[in-house]
Design a protein around this motif. Structure first.
Motif, PDB file in Angstrom:
ATOM      1  N   GLY A  85      20.209  15.201   9.095  1.00 48.12           N
ATOM      2  CA  GLY A  85      21.252  14.232   8.782  1.00 48.12           C
ATOM      3  C   GLY A  85      22.649  14.819   8.752  1.00 48.12           C
ATOM      4  O   GLY A  85      23.606  14.137   8.393  1.00 48.12           O
ATOM      5  N   ARG A 262      19.805  16.344  -0.808  1.00 47.51           N
ATOM      6  CA  ARG A 262      19.710  14.930  -1.178  1.00 47.51           C
ATOM      7  C   ARG A 262      18.356  14.573  -1.782  1.00 47.51           C
ATOM      8  O   ARG A 262      18.088  13.414  -2.071  1.00 47.51           O
ATOM      9  N   THR A 263      17.490  15.584  -1.917  1.00 43.94           N
ATOM     10  CA  THR A 263      16.150  15.303  -2.433  1.00 43.94           C
ATOM     11  C   THR A 263      15.718  16.346  -3.458  1.00 43.94           C
ATOM     12  O   THR A 263      16.210  17.475  -3.456  1.00 43.94           O
ATOM     13  N   ARG A 329      12.576  -0.943   9.332  1.00 43.27           N
ATOM     14  CA  ARG A 329      14.029  -0.785   9.125  1.00 43.27           C
ATOM     15  C   ARG A 329      14.643  -2.072   8.573  1.00 43.27           C
ATOM     16  O   ARG A 329      15.542  -2.033   7.729  1.00 43.27           O
ATOM     17  N   ASP A 351      14.959   8.040  12.887  1.00 42.39           N
ATOM     18  CA  ASP A 351      16.083   7.765  11.988  1.00 42.39           C
ATOM     19  C   ASP A 351      15.687   6.644  11.025  1.00 42.39           C
ATOM     20  O   ASP A 351      15.803   5.456  11.325  1.00 42.39           O
ATOM     21  N   ASP A 353      15.194   5.832   6.496  1.00 42.96           N
ATOM     22  CA  ASP A 353      15.681   6.321   5.199  1.00 42.96           C
ATOM     23  C   ASP A 353      14.915   5.656   4.056  1.00 42.96           C
ATOM     24  O   ASP A 353      15.074   4.462   3.801  1.00 42.96           O
ATOM     25  N   ARG A 373      13.443  12.267   5.988  1.00 43.71           N
ATOM     26  CA  ARG A 373      13.339  10.797   6.001  1.00 43.71           C
ATOM     27  C   ARG A 373      13.631  10.223   4.612  1.00 43.71           C
ATOM     28  O   ARG A 373      13.472   9.023   4.394  1.00 43.71           O
ATOM     29  N   CYS A 374      14.016  11.084   3.671  1.00 45.17           N
ATOM     30  CA  CYS A 374      14.224  10.659   2.287  1.00 45.17           C
ATOM     31  C   CYS A 374      15.708  10.743   1.930  1.00 45.17           C
ATOM     32  O   CYS A 374      16.324  11.803   2.113  1.00 45.17           O
ATOM     33  N   ASN A 375      16.269   9.647   1.437  1.00 42.64           N
ATOM     34  CA  ASN A 375      17.678   9.613   1.005  1.00 42.64           C
ATOM     35  C   ASN A 375      18.577  10.196   2.095  1.00 42.64           C
ATOM     36  O   ASN A 375      19.506  10.954   1.820  1.00 42.64           O
ATOM     37  N   ARG A 376      18.299   9.818   3.315  1.00 46.68           N
ATOM     38  CA  ARG A 376      18.965  10.393   4.491  1.00 46.68           C
ATOM     39  C   ARG A 376      20.480  10.175   4.466  1.00 46.68           C
ATOM     40  O   ARG A 376      21.249  11.041   4.857  1.00 46.68           O
ATOM     41  N   GLU A 377      20.895   9.009   4.020  1.00 41.92           N
ATOM     42  CA  GLU A 377      22.326   8.685   4.003  1.00 41.92           C
ATOM     43  C   GLU A 377      22.970   8.940   2.644  1.00 41.92           C
ATOM     44  O   GLU A 377      24.112   8.565   2.421  1.00 41.92           O
TER      45      GLU A 377
END
Length: 561
Positions: A85, A262-263, A329, A351, A353, A373-377
Motif C-alpha cells: 500500500g 497499520r496492523t 468490494r 486491492d 481492504d 489486505r488489512c486496514n490498507r487505506e
C-alpha cells in the motif's frame, strides 16, 4: 543465448522485410522514453495534486521522492523495500523512466509473478503512459485487447515498456527455442523491475540470482528488486551465492515500515474449525485466508447461512472470481456485513481492504501479504491480523517448510513478527533449510561443466528450468452466455487455437487424476481437438466453483503462468 537471440531475430526481421513489407513497417512508431517521460510525470503530478491529505498519501509521496532521487545513481542493483500500500507500482516506474533516460537505456521491463495482478498493473501504466506504449506479454492477454503491432512486439519485446511475468522472463533466459530466445537481446540496455521478488521459487533461486548478476555486470541493465518483505538474497558469509552491491532506494526502510504500520498481529494457538467459524461470524467484516482449497471449503461449509459470506479459490474460473470480488468490494464500501473465506490467491496483489484478517500459519512473507489486505487505506489506527494453526495441522511440503521457519521467527520476534528484522531472519532461516535445494535441478552445475569445453546442455537445461511443471489440466467452464458462445465457436472457427487466450478466463485447472475421473465419467468433452469443456454443469457450484472428488490440492501454480 544472447548471440543466438541476435542471430535469430535479425534473420526473422530480414526475412519479414523481404517477404512482408507491410508487416515489417507495422513494427515501427513506438514513442521514445523521453516522450513517455513527459506524459508520465505530468499525469503523476496531476494525481498528486488531487490526492487527499493523509498519513498514507504522505508516505506514498515520500517513497516517490526517494525513487526520483535514487534514479540518479549509477547503473546496478537496487532494492525498493516498501510496505504493502506504499505506492511502489508508480514509484518504481518513475525510478525506471528517469534512470533509463539518465543512462541512455532503451526500455523498461516490469516483471510480475502473478497473472492475477499483471493486468491491473498494466492498466495503471497505460493510464499514465498511453495505450500505445505498453506491451503486455503473458498468457491471459486477450486478442481483442491486442492490436497487430502488439502481437509483433511480443515476438521480440521491441517496445519501450514491457509488462511480463516471472515465468516468461526467466524461462526465456534458460530456453533453447528460437521463439522464446528471440527477444533476449532486447533485455540488454534496459531497466528491469522485479516485483514481489520474494516469490522467486526456491528450487530455482540460485540460477535466477546468477542471471540477475550477469545481466547487470555484462549487459548494461539495472535491476530494481521490489517487495514489502525483501528476502535475504544479498551476499554474506553464510550465503556466498547472494547478490553483490545492492543499493537500497529508501533511506531508512525500518523507519518507513514503522511509520506505515497499520496492523497489529497476534499469533493464536491451534484452533478448531468450529471455533474459527464462530470467531469469524462475530466480526462484521473479516477475511480468512487458509492454505488449501479443502480447508477453505470446510470453513465455508460450517459458516453457510451467515450473512455476507463469500468463498474464493482457484476452483472458480477467473471471471467468476472477478464477479465475487466486485460484490465483496461493494459490501465493504457500503459497510455491510462481509465475511470471506479464501485460499492464498487473494494475497496476490488484490486491492481489497478489511479491518480484520485471519491467516492460517504459513511463511512470514505470506502472513505479510495477508496483512496487506488489512486496514490498507489506514481508515483505522490499527487493523487486526490473527495467525492461527489449523486443527488439521500444516499441509506437507512447501507450506510446512515455510511454516516451520515462520514459527521459529514468531517465537523470537513475538513483539512484531512482521518487522523487517523478523522478515530478514525468516528468509535466512528458510534459505538455510533449503540448502542445495535452492538449485534443485543443478542448473548451475550443468552450466559450469559446459564452461570447460564450450559444450552447454541447452536442451536439458531448458527442460529442467520450468517454474511450472505441466501437471495441472485446464477445463473450460460454461460459466455464462459469453462462455457458451465461445464454446459453440470452437466447433466452427477456422483457427480454434486463436481462441485460447479468450477461453482462459473461463478455465479452471485441476490435477490429472481428477481430470481423468471427470473425463471417464463423461463430465468433460473435447472440443476442436484442443479444449476440454465441462458438460456436466451441475458440478460447477455458484459459491464454490468446480467441485471435484478430492479438492485437497493447494492453489495451482497457474497463478505464476
Amino acid at each position: 543465448r544472447m548471440l543466438y537471440s541476435c542471430l535469430v531475430d535479425a534473420d526473422f526481421l530480414d526475412t519479414e522485410a523481404f517477404m512482408d513489407l507491410q508487416r515489417s513497417v507495422s513494427r515501427r512508431g513506438y514513442p521514445s522514453l523521453m516522450d513517455l517521460s513527459d506524459i508520465f510525470f505530468s499525469r503523476l503530478a496531476a494525481k498528486r495534486e488531487l490526492s487527499t491529505p493523509s498519513q498514507v498519501n504522505r508516505r506514498r509521496n515520500y517513497v516517490l521522492d526517494q525513487c526520483m532521487r535514487g534514479a540518479e545513481h549509477n547503473m546496478g542493483l537496487f532494492s525498493l523495500t516498501v510496505p504493502t500500500g506504499g505506492g511502489k507500482t508508480l514509484s518504481s516506474m518513475a525510478f525506471a523512466i528517469r534512470h533509463a533516460i539518465r543512462h541512455g537505456l532503451k526500455r523498461i521491463i516490469y516483471v510480475i509473478p502473478f497473472t492475477s495482478i499483471i493486468e491491473q498493473n498494466a492498466a495503471v501504466f497505460r493510464d499514465f503512459l498511453g495505450e500505445g506504449a505498453v506491451l503486455e506479454h503473458h498468457s491471459n492477454f486477450e486478442p481483442k485487447d491486442e492490436d497487430y503491432r502488439s502481437r509483433l512486439a511480443a515476438e521480440n519485446w521491441d517496445a519501450p515498456v514491457v509488462v511480463t511475468t516471472n515465468v516468461q522472463f526467466f524461462e526465456s533466459l534458460f530456453s533453447n527455442r528460437s521463439s522464446r530466445c528471440r527477444k533476449l537481446h532486447n533485455i540488454a540496455e534496459s531497466v528491469i523491475i522485479l516485483d514481489e521478488v520474494q516469490t522467486l521459487p526456491a528450487p530455482f533461486l540460485l540460477p535466477c540470482l546468477e542471471t540477475i548478476q550477469e545481466l547487470v555486470s555484462s549487459y548494461r541493465t539495472s535491476f530494481m528488486l521490489c517487495s514489502a518483505t525483501q528476502p535475504a538474497v544479498q551476499e554474506r558469509s553464510d550465503f556466498r551465492h547472494g547478490l553483490k552491491n545492492i543499493t537500497e532506494i529508501i533511506e531508512n526502510p525500518a523507519e518507513l515500515s514503522m511509520s506505515m504500520k497499520r496492523t497489529m498481529t497476534k499469533v493464536l494457538p491451534q484452533t478448531k474449525d468450529s471455533d474459527l467459524a464462530v470467531q469469524l461470524a462475530q466480526q462484521d467484516q473479516v477475511l480468512c485466508i487458509v492454505n488449501t482449497r479443502k480447508h477453505a471449503s470446510q470453513i465455508y461449509g460450517i459458516m453457510k447461512g451467515t450473512e455476507g459470506l463469500y468463498h474464493l479459490s482457484a476452483l472458480m474460473c477467473p471471471v467468476h472470481r472477478s464477479h465475487v470480488l466486485n460484490q465483496i468490494r461493494d459490501r465493504l464500501a457500503k459497510s455491510q456485513p462481509c465475511r470471506v473465506v479464501s485460499t492464498q490467491l487473494i494475497e496476490a496483489g488484490v486491492d481489497i481492504d478489511f479491518p480484520v484478517v485471519y491467516r492460517a500459519m504459513a511463511g512470514i512473507d505470506s502472513i505479510a501479504q495477508a496483512a496487506g489486505r488489512c486496514n490498507r487505506e489506514g481508515k483505522k489506527e490499527f487493523g487486526q491480523v490473527f495467525v492461527f494453526t489449523p486443527e488439521s495441522g500444516i499441509p506437507a511440503g512447501h507450506f510446512r517448510q515455510t511454516a516451520q521457519a515462520a514459527e521459529s521467527v514468531t517465537r523470537r520476534f513475538s513483539d512484531d513478527i512482521l518487522s523487517l528484522s523478523a522478515i530478514e531472519e525468516y528468509f535466512k532461516m528458510y534459505y538455510w533449510q533449503k540448502g542445495d535445494a535452492l538449485d534443485k535441478e543443478e542448473i548451475l552445475a550443468m552450466l559450469q561443466a559446459g564452461c570447460g569445453k564450450g559444450d552447454f546442455p541447452f536442451k536439458t537445461i531448458a527442460e529442467k528450468f520450468q517454474f511450472i511443471k505441466d501437471s495441472m489440466k485446464p477445463v473450460i467452464i460454461p460459466f455464462d452466455d459469453q462462455a457458451r458462445k465461445l464454446i459453440q465457436l470452437l466447433e466452427h472457427h477456422d483457427n480454434p487455437a486463436f481462441l485460447t487466450r479468450t477461453m482462459q478466463k473461463y478455465a479452471v485447472s485441476i490435477p490429472p487424476r481428477q481430470w481423468d475421473n471427470l473425463f471417464t465419467l463423461g463430465s468433460i468433452v473435447i472440443k476442436a481437438d484442443l479444449f476440454p469443456v465441462l458438460v456436466d454443469e451441475g458440478l460447477y457450484k455458484p459459491d464454490l466453483g468446480l467441485c471435484v472428488d478430492d479438492p485437497t490440492q493447494r492453489e495451482p501454480e497457474e497463478l505464476f503462468a
